[in-house]
Design a protein around this motif. Sequence first.
Motif, PDB file in Angstrom:
ATOM      1  N   ASP A 106     117.766 -29.435  69.781  1.00 47.84           N
ATOM      2  CA  ASP A 106     118.532 -29.865  68.597  1.00 47.84           C
ATOM      3  C   ASP A 106     117.682 -30.290  67.404  1.00 47.84           C
ATOM      4  N   TYR A 107     116.360 -30.369  67.575  1.00 50.08           N
ATOM      5  CA  TYR A 107     115.513 -30.780  66.440  1.00 50.08           C
ATOM      6  C   TYR A 107     115.213 -29.591  65.523  1.00 50.08           C
ATOM      7  N   ASP A 108     115.293 -29.831  64.199  1.00 51.76           N
ATOM      8  CA  ASP A 108     114.948 -28.773  63.220  1.00 51.76           C
ATOM      9  C   ASP A 108     113.440 -28.711  63.023  1.00 51.76           C
ATOM     10  N   ALA A 109     112.769 -29.845  63.311  1.00 49.89           N
ATOM     11  CA  ALA A 109     111.328 -29.918  63.054  1.00 49.89           C
ATOM     12  C   ALA A 109     110.681 -30.769  64.147  1.00 49.89           C
ATOM     13  N   ILE A 110     109.526 -30.305  64.638  1.00 56.12           N
ATOM     14  CA  ILE A 110     108.775 -31.089  65.629  1.00 56.12           C
ATOM     15  C   ILE A 110     107.324 -31.173  65.165  1.00 56.12           C
ATOM     16  N   VAL A 111     106.839 -32.414  65.090  1.00 57.77           N
ATOM     17  CA  VAL A 111     105.453 -32.656  64.673  1.00 57.77           C
ATOM     18  C   VAL A 111     104.741 -33.308  65.856  1.00 57.77           C
ATOM     19  N   PHE A 112     103.526 -32.823  66.150  1.00 54.85           N
ATOM     20  CA  PHE A 112     102.725 -33.465  67.180  1.00 54.85           C
ATOM     21  C   PHE A 112     101.474 -34.079  66.568  1.00 54.85           C
ATOM     22  N   GLY A 113     101.188 -35.334  66.880  1.00 51.73           N
ATOM     23  CA  GLY A 113      99.969 -35.989  66.410  1.00 51.73           C
ATOM     24  C   GLY A 113      99.073 -36.334  67.593  1.00 51.73           C
ATOM     25  N   GLY A 114      97.795 -35.959  67.498  1.00 52.67           N
ATOM     26  CA  GLY A 114      96.855 -36.278  68.580  1.00 52.67           C
ATOM     27  C   GLY A 114      95.521 -36.729  68.009  1.00 52.67           C
ATOM     28  N   TRP A 115      94.810 -37.567  68.743  1.00 51.37           N
ATOM     29  CA  TRP A 115      93.512 -38.067  68.239  1.00 51.37           C
ATOM     30  C   TRP A 115      92.392 -37.098  68.595  1.00 51.37           C
ATOM     31  N   ALA A 116      91.365 -37.105  67.764  1.00 50.47           N
ATOM     32  CA  ALA A 116      90.213 -36.214  67.940  1.00 50.47           C
ATOM     33  C   ALA A 116      89.294 -36.774  69.006  1.00 50.47           C
ATOM     34  N   ASN A 117      88.973 -35.936  69.996  1.00 45.92           N
ATOM     35  CA  ASN A 117      88.053 -36.335  71.059  1.00 45.92           C
ATOM     36  C   ASN A 117      87.036 -35.214  71.240  1.00 45.92           C
ATOM     37  N   ALA A 118      85.810 -35.459  70.785  1.00 50.08           N
ATOM     38  CA  ALA A 118      84.723 -34.480  70.903  1.00 50.08           C
ATOM     39  C   ALA A 118      85.133 -33.102  70.369  1.00 50.08           C
ATOM     40  N   GLY A 119      85.714 -33.090  69.184  1.00 45.63           N
ATOM     41  CA  GLY A 119      86.033 -31.824  68.521  1.00 45.63           C
ATOM     42  C   GLY A 119      87.327 -31.175  68.972  1.00 45.63           C
ATOM     43  N   LYS A 120      88.073 -31.858  69.855  1.00 44.59           N
ATOM     44  CA  LYS A 120      89.364 -31.300  70.296  1.00 44.59           C
ATOM     45  C   LYS A 120      90.475 -32.303  70.029  1.00 44.59           C
ATOM     46  N   ILE A 121      91.705 -31.801  69.910  1.00 45.27           N
ATOM     47  CA  ILE A 121      92.845 -32.688  69.652  1.00 45.27           C
ATOM     48  C   ILE A 121      93.521 -33.001  70.984  1.00 45.27           C
ATOM     49  N   VAL A 122      93.494 -34.286  71.339  1.00 49.16           N
ATOM     50  CA  VAL A 122      94.013 -34.717  72.643  1.00 49.16           C
ATOM     51  C   VAL A 122      95.486 -34.318  72.803  1.00 49.16           C
ATOM     52  N   LYS A 123      95.785 -33.696  73.925  1.00 48.66           N
ATOM     53  CA  LYS A 123      97.152 -33.303  74.314  1.00 48.66           C
ATOM     54  C   LYS A 123      97.756 -32.211  73.423  1.00 48.66           C
ATOM     55  N   SER A 124      96.936 -31.569  72.575  1.00 51.57           N
ATOM     56  CA  SER A 124      97.505 -30.531  71.704  1.00 51.57           C
ATOM     57  C   SER A 124      98.062 -29.366  72.519  1.00 51.57           C
ATOM     58  N   ALA A 125      97.540 -29.172  73.751  1.00 50.64           N
ATOM     59  CA  ALA A 125      98.053 -28.077  74.586  1.00 50.64           C
ATOM     60  C   ALA A 125      99.520 -28.298  74.958  1.00 50.64           C
ATOM     61  N   TRP A 126      99.942 -29.556  75.023  1.00 52.71           N
ATOM     62  CA  TRP A 126     101.365 -29.823  75.285  1.00 52.71           C
ATOM     63  C   TRP A 126     102.214 -29.123  74.220  1.00 52.71           C
ATOM     64  N   PHE A 127     101.735 -29.210  72.976  1.00 49.64           N
ATOM     65  CA  PHE A 127     102.467 -28.640  71.838  1.00 49.64           C
ATOM     66  C   PHE A 127     102.269 -27.118  71.771  1.00 49.64           C
ATOM     67  N   THR A 128     101.014 -26.673  71.813  1.00 50.17           N
ATOM     68  CA  THR A 128     100.733 -25.245  71.597  1.00 50.17           C
ATOM     69  C   THR A 128     101.294 -24.374  72.725  1.00 50.17           C
ATOM     70  N   SER A 129     101.464 -24.953  73.915  1.00 46.40           N
ATOM     71  CA  SER A 129     102.014 -24.141  75.015  1.00 46.40           C
ATOM     72  C   SER A 129     103.543 -24.012  74.903  1.00 46.40           C
ATOM     73  N   ARG A 130     104.143 -24.779  74.009  1.00 48.73           N
ATOM     74  CA  ARG A 130     105.607 -24.736  73.874  1.00 48.73           C
ATOM     75  C   ARG A 130     106.112 -24.040  72.617  1.00 48.73           C
ATOM     76  N   ILE A 131     105.290 -23.988  71.567  1.00 47.21           N
ATOM     77  CA  ILE A 131     105.842 -23.618  70.254  1.00 47.21           C
ATOM     78  C   ILE A 131     106.293 -22.164  70.142  1.00 47.21           C
ATOM     79  N   ASP A 132     105.808 -21.294  71.031  1.00 46.26           N
ATOM     80  CA  ASP A 132     106.310 -19.919  70.991  1.00 46.26           C
ATOM     81  C   ASP A 132     107.828 -19.906  71.216  1.00 46.26           C
ATOM     82  N   GLY A 133     108.312 -20.876  71.956  1.00 46.97           N
ATOM     83  CA  GLY A 133     109.750 -20.986  72.202  1.00 46.97           C
ATOM     84  C   GLY A 133     110.477 -21.772  71.126  1.00 46.97           C
ATOM     85  N   TRP A 134     109.743 -22.285  70.155  1.00 48.28           N
ATOM     86  CA  TRP A 134     110.347 -23.123  69.105  1.00 48.28           C
ATOM     87  C   TRP A 134     110.313 -22.459  67.733  1.00 48.28           C
ATOM     88  N   LYS A 135     110.074 -21.144  67.699  1.00 51.96           N
ATOM     89  CA  LYS A 135     110.047 -20.443  66.404  1.00 51.96           C
ATOM     90  C   LYS A 135     111.395 -20.660  65.722  1.00 51.96           C
TER      91      LYS A 135
END
Length: 176
Positions: free
Chosen positions: A45-74
Amino acid sequence: MNLLIVYASQTGFTKKYADWLAEKTGGETMDIKDAEAKDDKFFADYDAIVFGGWANAGKIVKSAWFTSRIDGWKGKKLAIYCVGASPNDGPHVDDMLNKVLTADQQKYAKVFYCQGGLDYDKMSFGSRLAMKAFAAILKKKKTDDPAEKLMAEMVGKSYDISDPKYLDPIISYLEA
Ligand SMILES: Cc1cc2nc3c(=O)[nH]c(=O)nc-3n(C[C@H](O)[C@H](O)[C@H](O)COP(=O)(O)O)c2cc1C
C-alpha cells in the motif's frame, strides 16, 4: 504520499535523518528489524519506500534488504540514503553510492548521501575498535590530499556534521 522510511542505525544518525524526513513529508518510520519481520503484502500500500543505512567500510549496512526487494516494487518511488562520517563531498562517497544499485535498478530507484558523524560512546565494542584502527592508519598515511588530511584529523574523536538540509534532494525526488 504514503511513504515508508526504513532505517538501519547503530549510533542514531541514520535514525535521526529518518525522523527528520518523516517530519518533513508526513511519512512513517520503521526500524529495519521490524521491517524484516513483515511479509511482502505489508509493503503493497505504500506509494514510496525509502531505505536509510549507515556506511560501514564502503558499504551501506542492510542495503541488500532493500535492493533484493525493489524489483517487485517498480511503480513506487524508491530511494536509498546512506549516512556516513565522511562529509557530503568526501572522496569515497560517490564510489560507495555508485555500486549499490544495478544499472537496471538505477532506472527506477535513486541513491543519496547525508553526512552524519561519529559517536564513539554509542558504538559497539567491535565498531569502536575498527574505527580506532582506521583512524590510526589514516594518521600514519602520508597524503597531500586535503580531504584525506581533514578526515585523518576528524576520525579520532566523536563529531556531528548532520543537518536536515541534506534531505532536500531526497524530498525533491519524492515530490517530483
Ligand atoms: C566499523 C565502521 C566503519 C565505517 N565505515 C565508514 C565508511 O566507509 N564511510 C563513512 O563515511 N563512514 C564510515 N563509518 C562511520 C559511520 O557510517 C557513521 O558514524 C554514521 O554516522 C553511523 O550512522 P548511525 O549513527 O546511524 O549508526 C564507519 C563506522 C564504523 C563504526
